[in-house]
Design a protein around this motif. Structure first.
Motif, PDB file in Angstrom:
ATOM      1  N   CYS A  55       0.876  -1.223   0.121  1.00 51.05           N
ATOM      2  CA  CYS A  55       0.201   0.016   0.110  1.00 51.05           C
ATOM      3  C   CYS A  55       1.042   1.352  -0.038  1.00 51.05           C
ATOM      4  CB  CYS A  55      -0.948  -0.125   1.179  1.00 51.05           C
ATOM      5  SG  CYS A  55       0.015   0.172   2.636  1.00 51.05           S
ATOM      6  N   GLY A  56       0.105   2.361  -0.079  1.00 53.71           N
ATOM      7  CA  GLY A  56       0.743   3.734   0.146  1.00 53.71           C
ATOM      8  C   GLY A  56       0.489   4.137   1.340  1.00 53.71           C
ATOM      9  N   PHE A 114      -9.185   2.652  -2.189  1.00 48.26           N
ATOM     10  CA  PHE A 114      -9.725   3.332  -3.400  1.00 48.26           C
ATOM     11  C   PHE A 114      -9.838   2.180  -4.327  1.00 48.26           C
ATOM     12  CE2 PHE A 114      -7.811   6.963  -1.226  1.00 48.26           C
ATOM     13  CZ  PHE A 114      -8.377   7.849  -1.750  1.00 48.26           C
ATOM     14  N   TYR A 158      -3.447   5.204  -9.378  1.00 48.09           N
ATOM     15  CA  TYR A 158      -2.816   5.632  -7.810  1.00 48.09           C
ATOM     16  C   TYR A 158      -3.768   7.112  -7.625  1.00 48.09           C
ATOM     17  CZ  TYR A 158       0.979   2.359  -7.942  1.00 48.09           C
ATOM     18  OH  TYR A 158       1.733   1.186  -8.132  1.00 48.09           O
ATOM     19  N   GLU A 159      -3.919   7.590  -6.684  1.00 43.86           N
ATOM     20  CA  GLU A 159      -4.580   8.664  -6.021  1.00 43.86           C
ATOM     21  C   GLU A 159      -3.930   9.772  -6.719  1.00 43.86           C
ATOM     22  OE1 GLU A 159      -3.334   6.608  -3.732  1.00 43.86           O
ATOM     23  OE2 GLU A 159      -5.272   5.466  -3.877  1.00 43.86           O
ATOM     24  N   VAL A 200       7.162  -0.101  -6.684  1.00 37.64           N
ATOM     25  CA  VAL A 200       6.389  -0.751  -5.610  1.00 37.64           C
ATOM     26  C   VAL A 200       6.952  -2.193  -5.427  1.00 37.64           C
ATOM     27  CG1 VAL A 200       4.079  -1.741  -5.637  1.00 37.64           C
ATOM     28  CG2 VAL A 200       4.277   0.549  -5.712  1.00 37.64           C
TER      29      VAL A 200
HETATM   30  I1  8IG Z   1       1.658  -1.212  -3.650  1.00 38.92           I
HETATM   31  O1  8IG Z   1       0.034   4.442  -3.328  1.00 38.92           O
HETATM   32  C1  8IG Z   1       0.376   0.320  -3.538  1.00 38.92           C
HETATM   33  N1  8IG Z   1      -0.666   0.096  -3.684  1.00 38.92           N
HETATM   34  N2  8IG Z   1      -4.352   3.141  -3.683  1.00 38.92           N
HETATM   35  N3  8IG Z   1      -2.281   3.814  -3.596  1.00 38.92           N
HETATM   36  C2  8IG Z   1      -3.100   2.899  -3.622  1.00 38.92           C
HETATM   37  N4  8IG Z   1      -2.508   1.597  -3.606  1.00 38.92           N
HETATM   38  C3  8IG Z   1      -1.161   1.386  -3.559  1.00 38.92           C
HETATM   39  C4  8IG Z   1      -0.395   2.323  -3.441  1.00 38.92           C
HETATM   40  C5  8IG Z   1      -0.947   3.636  -3.515  1.00 38.92           C
HETATM   41  N5  8IG Z   1       0.771   1.696  -3.540  1.00 38.92           N
END
Ligand code: 8IG
Length: 272
Positions: free
Chosen positions: A125-126, A187, A192-193, A250
C-alpha cells in the motif's frame, strides 16, 4: 469467461462451497484452519510457515479468475503448519480487474467454506505518514472503503466494530512490539490517487491507501472470520512522496522487504 459467479441466478456461497469441495479433494485436507492472501511483498511467507501439501492453479477451482497483474499470483496452496493445523493460501481478485464484487470476495468466502476461522489479509500500500519509511509493515486497525460498494448481497447488517481482530493484533504485537497500527483507505484503483485525494484520505483519518483489503474484510466479517490485516507500505502516497509513483518501484520495495516481513508473518502465524 465461464465463471459461475457471473451468473446472477447462482448464490455466491454455493459457488464458494463448490470451490471448497474441489480444494478439499485436490489437497486431501478436509478442513483448513487459517487462510492467507499474500499481497505485494508478502509472498515468501508461504515458504516459511510449513510444509506445502499441494499447489495448483486457482483457475482449476470454481469461481477463480486468471491473474491480471505482474507480481500477483493465481495459485492456491495448502500448507501444513508444524503444529498440524492447515493453512490455505488464496489469490486475490481486485475490484479494478472488472470481474465484479463477487469475484473480489470469492477467496474469503471459499476460505470460510473450507472451514477457516482466521483470515490473514496482506497487501502492499501507499503511506500517508511521511515519518514511516517505505518497507514498513503496519497492522490494519480499521478501514474506510471508498469503493462504496458492499460485497454483501441482501439485507444482512454486518457489524464492523473491531473488524480487524484486536485479539489477533495483540498476538502480532507480541512478535514485534514495534508494529504500528493504521487506518486503511481503499480506493478503486488501478490508478494511484491524485495528491488532492491523498490529502482527503489523510483528513478523513487514514494512514494507508490501497486497492484491496477493506472489501475483503467486510465479506470476511459477514462469514464470521476473524481478520488479521497487514500492510507493507511500499511507497509514500502521491504528493507526499515528491517523485511520481511507479509499479516497478512498488515491486522493488516489496522485494527488498520480502524476507523480513515474511519472517514476521510466519512468526505471527505460529502464535495464532
Ligand atoms: I503497493 O500509493 C500500493 N498500492 N491506492 N495507492 C493505492 N494503492 C497502492 C499504493 C498507493 N501503493
Amino acid at each position: 469467461m465461464n465463471n459461475p459467479l457471473k451468473d446472477s441466478t447462482r448464490n455466491p456461497f454455493d459457488v464458494a462451497a463448490e470451490a471448497a469441495a474441489v480444494i478439499a479433494e485436490k489437497t486431501g485436507v478436509a478442513k483448513h484452519d487459517i487462510a492467507l492472501t499474500l499481497g505485494s511483498g508478502w509472498a515468501a511467507a508461504a515458504d516459511l510457515i510449513g510444509e506445502t501439501i499441494a499447489t495448483f492453479d486457482a483457475t482449476e477451482v470454481p469461481g477463480f479468475n486468471p491473474p491480471a497483474v505482474a507480481g500477483h499470483s493465481s495459485s492456491i496452496r495448502s500448507i501444513r503448519l508444524p503444529d498440524g493445523r492447515h493453512a490455505l493460501v488464496l489469490p486475490r481478485s481486485h475490484w479494478y480487474e472488472g470481474h465484479g464484487i463477487r469475484s473480489v470476495v470469492h477467496g474469503v468466502r471459499t476460505a470460510a467454506a473450507a472451514g477457516v476461522k482466521i483470515m490473514i489479509l496482506t497487501n502492499g500500500c501507499g503511506g500517508l505518514n511521511p515519518e514511516l519509511k517505505p518497507g514498513t509493515a503496519v497492522l490494519i486497525r480499521d478501514h474506510i472503503s471508498l469503493i462504496f460498494k458492499s460485497p454483501i448481497e441482501g439485507a444482512n447488517f454486518v457489524d464492523l466494530t473491531d473488524a480487524y481482530s484486536p485479539r489477533l493484533r495483540d498476538i502480532a504485537r507480541t512478535v514485534d512490539p514495534s508494529l504500528t497500527e493504521g487506518v486503511y483507505v481503499q480506493f478503486t484503483g488501478p490508478h494511484y490517487e491524485t495528491p488532492a485525494e491523498v490529502m482527503m484520505a489523510k483528513a478523513m483519518g487514514g494512514d494507508l491507501v490501497g486497492m484491496s483489503t477493506a472489501v475483503e474484510t467486510i465479506a470476511a466479517r459477514e462469514s464470521k472470520l476473524e481478520v488479521l490485516g497487514l500492510s507493507l507500505m511500499t511507497n509514500l502516497a502521491a504528493g507526499i512522496q515528491k517523485s511520481p509513483l511507479s509499479h516497478a518501484e512498488v515491486l522493488e520495495a516489496g522485494r527488498e522487504a520480502e524476507g523480513r516481513i515474511s519472517k514476521l508473518l510466519a512468526e505471527i502465524i505460529a502464535k495464532l
